[in-house]
Design an enzyme around this catalytic site. Structure first.
Site, PDB file in Angstrom:
ATOM      1  N   ASP A  55      45.512  31.565  42.233  1.00 27.03           N
ATOM      2  CA  ASP A  55      44.274  32.272  41.848  1.00 27.03           C
ATOM      3  C   ASP A  55      44.017  33.505  42.696  1.00 27.03           C
ATOM      4  O   ASP A  55      42.887  33.947  42.828  1.00 27.03           O
ATOM      5  CB  ASP A  55      43.056  31.324  41.902  1.00 27.03           C
ATOM      6  CG  ASP A  55      41.851  31.866  41.131  1.00 27.03           C
ATOM      7  OD1 ASP A  55      42.054  32.624  40.178  1.00 27.03           O
ATOM      8  OD2 ASP A  55      40.716  31.541  41.500  1.00 27.03           O
ATOM      9  N   GLY A  80      37.662  36.638  32.533  1.00 28.20           N
ATOM     10  CA  GLY A  80      37.978  35.345  31.938  1.00 28.20           C
ATOM     11  C   GLY A  80      38.407  34.466  33.081  1.00 28.20           C
ATOM     12  O   GLY A  80      38.663  34.956  34.179  1.00 28.20           O
ATOM     13  N   TRP A 100      38.665  42.475  36.339  1.00 26.43           N
ATOM     14  CA  TRP A 100      37.339  42.097  36.848  1.00 26.43           C
ATOM     15  C   TRP A 100      36.554  43.224  37.481  1.00 26.43           C
ATOM     16  O   TRP A 100      35.334  43.275  37.367  1.00 26.43           O
ATOM     17  CB  TRP A 100      37.507  41.027  37.933  1.00 26.43           C
ATOM     18  CG  TRP A 100      37.865  39.671  37.518  1.00 26.43           C
ATOM     19  CD1 TRP A 100      39.128  39.163  37.380  1.00 26.43           C
ATOM     20  CD2 TRP A 100      36.972  38.590  37.234  1.00 26.43           C
ATOM     21  NE1 TRP A 100      39.055  37.844  37.033  1.00 26.43           N
ATOM     22  CE2 TRP A 100      37.748  37.467  36.938  1.00 26.43           C
ATOM     23  CE3 TRP A 100      35.583  38.472  37.215  1.00 26.43           C
ATOM     24  CZ2 TRP A 100      37.202  36.227  36.625  1.00 26.43           C
ATOM     25  CZ3 TRP A 100      35.031  37.250  36.902  1.00 26.43           C
ATOM     26  CH2 TRP A 100      35.845  36.138  36.601  1.00 26.43           C
ATOM     27  N   THR A 148      31.785  41.355  33.583  1.00 21.58           N
ATOM     28  CA  THR A 148      30.995  41.415  34.814  1.00 21.58           C
ATOM     29  C   THR A 148      31.030  42.790  35.467  1.00 21.58           C
ATOM     30  O   THR A 148      30.212  43.068  36.334  1.00 21.58           O
ATOM     31  CB  THR A 148      31.558  40.423  35.846  1.00 21.58           C
ATOM     32  OG1 THR A 148      32.936  40.725  36.068  1.00 21.58           O
ATOM     33  CG2 THR A 148      31.446  38.986  35.359  1.00 21.58           C
ATOM     34  N   ASN A 167      44.776  37.389  38.134  1.00 22.25           N
ATOM     35  CA  ASN A 167      45.846  36.397  38.224  1.00 22.25           C
ATOM     36  C   ASN A 167      46.300  35.930  36.850  1.00 22.25           C
ATOM     37  O   ASN A 167      45.562  36.022  35.885  1.00 22.25           O
ATOM     38  CB  ASN A 167      45.362  35.189  39.033  1.00 22.25           C
ATOM     39  CG  ASN A 167      44.106  34.603  38.435  1.00 22.25           C
ATOM     40  OD1 ASN A 167      43.033  35.169  38.600  1.00 22.25           O
ATOM     41  ND2 ASN A 167      44.239  33.505  37.698  1.00 22.25           N
TER      42      ASN A 167
END
Lengths: 519, 257
Positions: free
Chosen positions: A291, A178, A230, A162, A248
């Site tokens: 998370d 992921g 990310w 992304t 995480n």
């Protein structure tokens, strides 16, 4: 930037007419916005002041563009009067003067998570685009034609991508995403000409390496530990250090199978961009099981701390805490919550919050602030050297966390239920962590990033579809407009033909605003 | 690469097609429960000793996380490995029939699917897991420090509440109920007050639906006062004060009603 010098010479010919010169990457973003964050620092601060606190009330629509797509989550690049932006599988080049489309590229992906795309990276005449099926595609910026594509990771294992690639010297730095599957995260440096791998740094150490002691021995936990990369990181050219926020650990909510701090998940790491070697790390959430990735932009800035000038790096982290570090050494300087949290017993000698195991997900539910969506998230923060304030789009978010896994957990192993949320734009005094001002933006979870400018203006969005212009010093509203949809985006600004534009994407629309043209 | 504005419609249609293809794929991948169960039995008897009965690994690797399983379609990758074994790693071959391999593959795909779907709490989450509190303490909190009794009554609105919701829904609704919309009184510069159900409120606008059913809105800077009465405000004010024991005790009490 040791390695950048010879490349500057080659770019003089390579990118003589258009394209992106490497030197543009180290300048203040004004007539060029060459990276996801505008520059390497991640400040999202523009030195432009044509639009300022005294005239922002006169802003008017300059042009609009509709992508006919899913919501635009990318920040456009601006190079030579052309904007480049993305949604998953799609790239557009649009004239920054008029909003007219120049070309559109569509990628046919082989599955993969289409949750969002943050934009392209650029080097010379070439764009770099990550895909939902975890490939890196290089496009010709002139016409959107494909130069090459390479696989970064196996989509069948649950990898996708992304982020907006970051160019440092002759390295294209790319991360992977992921979520559910228990796969290891990594960061790659790729050759800008060929896409060939230069180095790969895994976010979990190999068994026996430093940091591996924070994972259980005789278990596959360390090789399936998550830690995705990310979001686009930041960079200090003088120190030649690349800073990255790491995701995480997995299984996400069920931590019993991975006792220990689980390095380097939920960490801010400093790497040598030429070798991919770890220089230092700091871990905002040791042994996370909520998370709360630590992928929020770690902003690079210089300033005084306790009377001394320092090279600083700061993150308002998803777990609700603001962290200030020395970016040369990773030495911890300050930890302060920026919302009310209830999951930590205190702060340890390293400056890291001490997790309260009673607030781990429980079979009967644990009431936790913040919820898994976080006290903030991908929304870009900003730092203004003019005010000395660090700005974050924050959330007061309560949630109840359930542990559902029985036996060995795989994937998430539980879930939380959001109970209620309200959001604010908050200005943090980086020297003390005190909240200088807090501007309510409504019930629910804020989803818009922040831009600050030398005009003393802060641009962001509220939870009622408004684009806001606030006084960056006080948080007072100066101007607003209902843009018709919420924004999952971060505003940017640029100067073109002597006119300053503020660009804001909502839904599948891009709007630019400027002061009325003088005819 | 395209250069025509007309192509924007095709982009839109592609997204629609993508959504449909994803839905279709999910439907297509739904495993046959009978095959999964046959495969489970086969797996437990032949493979579970090393790979664990639930395939999460024991002396041999976790197969839920296996690249081979994730690439397999109907046993096409697993079959050759099951039959030939991996002698270098101590795994013997198994002379499975095509049907047995298809069943074991169905079981393993069901296990990976469970992991993919693990980010949720099942709707039928068992009461026994949630019922850890003390109902008497919950009742005391309800009538005392919690202030619940100011609005709720066990003989009134909460009568039979435990039968109206699943245990999980009861716990969520108890903490963050869906309830009546707030009402609002907007006082105009003239001093006139307009009352109604709140439709929208942000930093700039207030809107309501009045008793006649008409929508009315004002810029906030054009009104004298806005008074919102939110019947759920007490729930939000209570949340930061609640301990986990309070949550579980009140829940245990509500389960007695």
């Amino acid at each position: 930037m040791r390695r950048a010098l010879p490349l500057l010479v080659s770019f003089a010919t390579l990118a003589s007419a258009g394209g992106l010169h490497l030197k543009d990457l180290t300048k203040d973003p004004t007539t060029t916005w060459p990276t996801y964050n505008g520059d390497y620092s991640g400040k999202r601060y523009s030195t432009l002041d044509q639009i300022n606190t005294s005239n922002v009330g006169s802003l008017a629509l300059a042009w609009a563009f509709r992508a006919h797509s899913v919501p635009i989550k990318s920040t456009p690049l601006l190079v030579d009067g052309i904007l480049y932006f993305t949604v998953p599988d799609n790239v557009w080049a649009v004239d920054a003067r008029s909003g007219r489309m120049i070309w559109h590229y569509h990628y046919v992906s082989d599955g993969g998570d289409h949750i969002g795309n943050r934009g392209v990276g650029m080097y010379g005449d070439w764009l770099y685009f990550e895909t939902p099926d975890c490939h890196l595609v290089s496009l010709n910026a002139k016409d959107g034609s494909v130069r090459w594509k390479v696989q970064l990771a196996d989509v069948k294992l649950g990898y996708f991508s992304t982020m907006s690639p970051l160019i440092i010297g002759d390295h294209v730095i790319v991360g992977v995403s992921g979520d559910v599957t228990d796969i290891p995260g990594f960061l790659d440096a790729r050759d800008p000409e060929t896409g060939k791998l230069q180095w790969r740094w895994y976010t979990e150490p190999k068994p026996g390496e430093p940091g591996s002691e924070t994972w259980p021995a005789h278990s596959d936990a360390i090789t399936h530990g998550g830690g995705m990369t990310w979001m686009t990181g930041t960079y200090d050219p003088k120190l030649n250090l690349l800073y990255w926020g790491i995701g995480n650990p997995n299984p996400v909510l069920a931590g019993a199978g991975r006792p220990g701090d689980n390095l380097f998940t939920c960490s801010i790491v400093a790497l040598n961009p030429d070798t991919g070697k770890l220089v230092w790390y700091f871990q905002p959430s040791p042994h996370d099981d909520h998370d709360w990735d630590a992928v929020q932009t770690p902003i690079v800035f210089d300033g005084e701390f306790q009377g001394k000038p320092r090279h600083l790096i700061a993150q308002a982290s998803r777990n609700g805490y603001f962290f200030l570090l020395d970016r040369e050494t990773g030495k911890h300087l300050l930890t302060k919550p920026f919302i009310e949290t209830n999951w930590a017993l205190g702060i340890d000698s390293r400056g890291e919050p001490i997790r309260n195991p009673k607030k781990d997900p429980q079979p009967d539910g644990a009431l936790v602030s913040p919820g898994s969506d976080g006290a903030t998230n991908w929304l870009a923060p900003s730092y203004s050297p003019q005010t000395g304030l660090f700005y974050v789009s924050s959330r007061r978010l309560w949630s109840i966390f359930y542990l559902t896994a029985e036996g060995k957990a795989e994937g998430w192993g539980g879930r939380d239920q959001n109970l209620w949320a309200e959001s604010q734009i908050r200005a943090i005094d980086y020297k003390t962590g005190a909240i200088r001002w807090s501007h309510d933006i409504g019930k629910g979870e804020g989803r818009t990033g922040i831009l600050t400018t030398a005009g003393g203006v802060l641009f962001s969005g509220d939870n009622s579809d408004n684009l806001l212009a606030l006084d960056a010093a006080t948080g007072k509203t100066l101007w607003h407009v209902n843009t018709g949809a919420g924004s999952d985006n971060s505003p940017m600004t640029y100067l073109l033909d002597g006119r300053q534009y503020v660009l804001y994407a909502t839904g599948d629309m891009i709007f630019t605003f400027a002061l009325p043209a003088k005819n | 690469m395209v250069s025509s504005k007309m192509k924007s419609l095709s982009v839109c249609l592609r997204f629609v097609a993508l959504i449909f293809s994803v839905l279709f794929l999910h439907a297509a991948e739904s495993p046959d429960p009978a095959a999964v169960e046959r495969g489970r039995k086969q797996f437990v008897s032949s493979c579970g000793f090393c790979h664990g009965d639930d395939a999460t690994g024991n002396r041999a690797p976790d197969l839920v996380r296996s690249a081979l399983v994730n690439h397999d379609v109907g046993g096409d990758q697993l079959g050759p490995v099951i039959r030939a074994g991996r002698p270098d790693k101590g795994m013997p071959g198994f002379p499975f029939t095509d049907a047995q391999i298809a069943d074991v593959a169905a079981f393993l795909h069901a296990r990976t699917r469970e992991a993919l779907m693990s980010a949720r709490v099942p709707r039928d989450y068992p009461l026994a897991k949630l019922l850890t509190g003390n109902a008497e303490a919950g009742k005391a909190f309800f009538n005392g420090a919690g202030g619940c009794a100011q609005c709720h009554s066990p003989a009134g609105d909460l009568k039979g509440i435990s039968h109206k919701y699943t245990p999980l829904m009861l716990q969520h609704n108890m903490l963050s109920p869906r309830g009546p919309a707030p009402t609002v009184t907007v006082t105009l510069p003239s001093g006139d007050a307009v009352k109604g159900t709140l439709e929208h409120l942000d930093e700039f606008e207030v809107a309501l639906r009045d008793a006649d059913g008409w929508y009315r809105s004002w810029s906030r800077d054009k009104v004298k006062d806005i008074e919102v009465n939110d019947p759920l405000a007490a729930h939000r004010e209570l949340m930061p004060k609640l301990t986990d024991a309070d949550v579980h005790n009140i829940f245990a009490y509500l389960e007695t009603l």
